[in-house]
Design an enzyme around this catalytic site. Structure first.
Site, PDB file in Angstrom:
ATOM      1  N   ARG A  59      66.451  55.788  40.329  1.00  0.00           N
ATOM      2  CA  ARG A  59      65.022  55.557  40.142  1.00  0.00           C
ATOM      3  C   ARG A  59      64.688  54.994  38.762  1.00  0.00           C
ATOM      4  O   ARG A  59      63.675  54.302  38.595  1.00  0.00           O
ATOM      5  CB  ARG A  59      64.245  56.858  40.389  1.00  0.00           C
ATOM      6  CG  ARG A  59      62.754  56.654  40.267  1.00  0.00           C
ATOM      7  CD  ARG A  59      61.945  57.827  40.806  1.00  0.00           C
ATOM      8  NE  ARG A  59      60.529  57.549  40.646  1.00  0.00           N
ATOM      9  CZ  ARG A  59      59.553  58.213  41.239  1.00  0.00           C
ATOM     10  NH1 ARG A  59      59.851  59.221  42.036  1.00  0.00           N
ATOM     11  NH2 ARG A  59      58.300  57.890  41.047  1.00  0.00           N
ATOM     12  N   HIS A  94      48.925  48.825  30.089  1.00  0.00           N
ATOM     13  CA  HIS A  94      50.302  49.175  30.442  1.00  0.00           C
ATOM     14  C   HIS A  94      51.067  47.948  30.957  1.00  0.00           C
ATOM     15  O   HIS A  94      52.192  47.668  30.521  1.00  0.00           O
ATOM     16  CB  HIS A  94      50.282  50.287  31.495  1.00  0.00           C
ATOM     17  CG  HIS A  94      51.622  50.656  32.029  1.00  0.00           C
ATOM     18  ND1 HIS A  94      52.596  51.243  31.246  1.00  0.00           N
ATOM     19  CD2 HIS A  94      52.175  50.511  33.275  1.00  0.00           C
ATOM     20  CE1 HIS A  94      53.687  51.453  31.984  1.00  0.00           C
ATOM     21  NE2 HIS A  94      53.449  51.007  33.215  1.00  0.00           N
ATOM     22  N   HIS A 133      59.908  48.858  30.681  1.00  0.00           N
ATOM     23  CA  HIS A 133      59.035  49.942  30.245  1.00  0.00           C
ATOM     24  C   HIS A 133      59.476  50.583  28.927  1.00  0.00           C
ATOM     25  O   HIS A 133      58.660  51.164  28.223  1.00  0.00           O
ATOM     26  CB  HIS A 133      58.935  51.027  31.324  1.00  0.00           C
ATOM     27  CG  HIS A 133      58.095  50.611  32.503  1.00  0.00           C
ATOM     28  ND1 HIS A 133      58.378  49.494  33.264  1.00  0.00           N
ATOM     29  CD2 HIS A 133      56.977  51.162  33.053  1.00  0.00           C
ATOM     30  CE1 HIS A 133      57.474  49.390  34.244  1.00  0.00           C
ATOM     31  NE2 HIS A 133      56.620  50.380  34.133  1.00  0.00           N
ATOM     32  N   ARG A 175      48.830  76.194  41.384  1.00  0.00           N
ATOM     33  CA  ARG A 175      50.251  75.854  41.571  1.00  0.00           C
ATOM     34  C   ARG A 175      50.479  74.874  42.718  1.00  0.00           C
ATOM     35  O   ARG A 175      51.581  74.816  43.272  1.00  0.00           O
ATOM     36  CB  ARG A 175      51.106  77.113  41.781  1.00  0.00           C
ATOM     37  CG  ARG A 175      51.023  78.103  40.625  1.00  0.00           C
ATOM     38  CD  ARG A 175      52.090  79.176  40.711  1.00  0.00           C
ATOM     39  NE  ARG A 175      51.905  80.168  39.670  1.00  0.00           N
ATOM     40  CZ  ARG A 175      51.253  81.326  39.843  1.00  0.00           C
ATOM     41  NH1 ARG A 175      50.752  81.625  41.025  1.00  0.00           N
ATOM     42  NH2 ARG A 175      51.135  82.157  38.843  1.00  0.00           N
ATOM     43  N   ASN A 205      61.909  51.462  35.720  1.00  0.00           N
ATOM     44  CA  ASN A 205      61.341  51.369  34.376  1.00  0.00           C
ATOM     45  C   ASN A 205      61.786  50.101  33.652  1.00  0.00           C
ATOM     46  O   ASN A 205      61.690  50.021  32.420  1.00  0.00           O
ATOM     47  CB  ASN A 205      61.708  52.613  33.559  1.00  0.00           C
ATOM     48  CG  ASN A 205      60.797  53.780  33.890  1.00  0.00           C
ATOM     49  OD1 ASN A 205      59.597  53.615  34.038  1.00  0.00           O
ATOM     50  ND2 ASN A 205      61.386  54.952  34.028  1.00  0.00           N
ATOM     51  N   LYS A 250      55.169  60.387  40.738  1.00  0.00           N
ATOM     52  CA  LYS A 250      55.199  60.666  39.292  1.00  0.00           C
ATOM     53  C   LYS A 250      53.772  60.881  38.819  1.00  0.00           C
ATOM     54  O   LYS A 250      52.914  60.009  38.995  1.00  0.00           O
ATOM     55  CB  LYS A 250      55.819  59.499  38.537  1.00  0.00           C
ATOM     56  CG  LYS A 250      57.327  59.526  38.480  1.00  0.00           C
ATOM     57  CD  LYS A 250      57.802  58.554  37.390  1.00  0.00           C
ATOM     58  CE  LYS A 250      59.315  58.468  37.339  1.00  0.00           C
ATOM     59  NZ  LYS A 250      59.758  57.503  36.312  1.00  0.00           N
TER      60      LYS A 250
END
Lengths: 371, 371
Positions: free
Chosen positions: B248, B272, B255, B128, B252, B150
């Site tokens: 945020r 990517h 993306h 955890r 992207n 991320k």
């Protein structure tokens, strides 16, 4: 089982700042749309349940949620600790993505501890986090595993080794669901109620001695008290130490030995609560041998565990070096540090300490406490 | 590549309260024990790398960490986006448990974005949560993916669908590692540098136009500026909105289209950054058709993307209904809500907005922008 009287719903709050949430405890909660009225709105909900609980309650929950979510899906997992694996977890992701569920989707964990742990970890991880609700249907889940945000799956080399701290937005303990619980599962849940006594509240131990017969008979008022008091103690401890930096580890009383039994016997052979039952006896003996408690408390706790219908002696995990096998398995416990096993010990009665113990002493306890 | 001069190490800070951490940017960082001196102490460390980067740098990192950790293990993953799966992630858990690593163990992500995303998710989930350090060795990872917490793995139905927000305790960008980067990977990294211009800093766009040749030639001073400025912008955005509740999402840019290309072509066929390159062209066209920017900026951005060595036209994902396939794939983007695709659009130049767009308009952009 007694027929269940209607009783006022009680609420215990978990205080964790912006992650705070309520635990609702009562009867007739599942079917009541008001139970779910305060949940986050979303286009979709996913009920996660298992092959045992699903047929009993999934349709009823779906009906109660009907007015809240435009689309409600259900995924049914195989039942049992042996299925608390990545492969089963992935069934939840498959369902979420297969139904095009977005990151506001609310997950409902309808079942016992395994369903709750897996649904919670799925919610923590799906799109890096979606809301989820715990709807525990076993005593063990209602008094312990559904509360506090520990989620995980097992790894072949250790229990709950892969997971997250991730809090639900609500816990709903409908005591009516306990009426369908097999006696063995009820006993397993009582192990987690009993544990709160020696580590946190000796008056709970007194109460359990007076009410154990009523609990095992399924008396709803007795169960309501056991669930509420357990949740209160757990809420206090988790509120102090959400991520187990210190205090929270005391909630693992009996679990260090218990996890070794579960892993050593193969997940599912012993129920978690059964491992904890005999694990508490071993932890009490270890506490006594370290001079922290007297033998009278060890005997008292052992009798109560036996009255709960739980094993008081550990399993033999290895015919030639049983204590060595216990030590080996306990060294991968999450509380272990640099190979030193940390035990939760009663110190003094009504509170607990987390500390190491000499291997020789642990060996003598295992030798004295196993079948 | 130029030979790399020694330059002063620069530090960019990510401000996230108790989860704050520094990004060190400079040369000769990998081998210097001082780089690692402020990391948490632990009995063990695990270096996670891949079959390409491991042979180049793993031994050097291990030597530099030698005085800090009693035991240092290395796990080498297969290289490539196609391996960003649960099966590969599990190799990290196998190594951790196989070596008896406790929950203070520090993980080091030595490699590009895939290694960083998987190591970060493994660190978030092992027991955890254990500490981890990002040691990005690709431009893409240094300017974007190693910063901001991320972490994720892919699912067959969507990219980065299973993961966590989990911050590293330090990011170390050793610019020397870029000297071994293949030109195609350098170009892919430049896509993520370019993106910061139109959404956050038009002066960065000017600077990139003036320095693109130097960047592609591997000029260390140019690369140092690109990494530092990118990290500053990313640090600002992540500091405002760690968990992508709003702002945020602008990171992207490009993306949404780019992820559709990656998924539609099969992970690994396009890098990517290549998907993001042509995705930015499509997002710019969509912004222009919505009246948010003029055609001159679309052309300017397209020219810069081409000069970076990146594709400016999207892949054909379906011979009969290409735009329909893009729409289908984009509907499972994490930013989508209730089936509505959310696009990051330039609005106005130097800042961005996240909003929906009519399907017909998106279709016309895809039709105009694909090969």
């Amino acid at each position: 089982m007694h027929s269940t009287p209607t009783m006022a719903t009680q609420t215990v709050s978990i205080s964790l700042g912006e992650r705070s949430y309520p635990i609702a405890i009562g009867t007739q909660l599942l079917d009541n749309p008001a139970t779910w009225a305060d949940l986050p709105r979303a286009a979709a909900a996913l009920i996660v349940t298992n092959t045992t609980v699903g047929p009993l309650y999934a349709q009823r929950l779906q009906t109660a949620l009907h007015s809240h979510y435009a689309s409600i899906h259900t995924v049914v997992l195989p039942d049992g600790e042996a299925y608390k694996t990545w492969e089963t977890l992935n069934l939840i992701f498959d369902a979420l993505l297969g139904h095009g569920c977005d990151r506001k989707t609310v997950l409902f964990a309808l079942g016992g501890g395994v369903v709750g742990d897996m649904t919670g970890f799925a919610a923590a991880s799906y799109m890096r986090g979606v809301p989820f609700v715990q709807v525990p249907t076993t005593l063990l889940a209602q008094v312990d595993s559904s509360v506090g945000g520990k989620t995980a799956i097992n790894h072949p080399l250790g229990k709950n080794m892969v997971g997250a701290f991730y809090q639900p937005c609500k816990v709903v303990c409908d005591l009516d669901t306990l009426a369908t619980l097999p006696p063995r599962e009820l006993s397993a849940g009582l192990a987690e109620v009993i544990k709160y006594g020696p580590i946190a509240d000796m008056s709970l131990l007194d109460w359990l001695e007076a009410n154990m017969d009523a609990l095992r008979a399924g008396d709803p008022l007795a169960l309501a008290h056991a669930v509420k008091r357990s949740c209160e103690i757990k809420a206090y401890v988790v509120g102090q130490d959400e991520r187990e930096a210190g205090l929270r580890a005391i909630l693992n009383f009996g679990h260090t030995f218990g996890h070794a039994i579960e892993a050593g016997m193969g997940y599912g052979a012993w129920l978690h609560g059964e491992g904890v039952g005999s694990g508490m006896v071993m932890a009490a003996h270890l506490s006594q041998r370290l001079g922290l408690i007297d033998m009278a408390l060890v005997d008292r706790l052992t009798r109560l565990i036996a009255r709960a219908g739980l094993p008081t002696r550990g399993a033999v995990l290895d015919a030639t070096d049983n204590a060595g096998r216990y030590l080996q398995l306990m060294r991968v416990d999450k509380k272990a540090e640099a190979g030193e096993i940390k035990f939760v010990l009663i110190d003094p009665p009504g509170s607990a300490a987390v500390r190491g113990a000499p291997d020789a002493l642990v060996r003598s306890v295992v030798d004295a406490c196993c079948l």
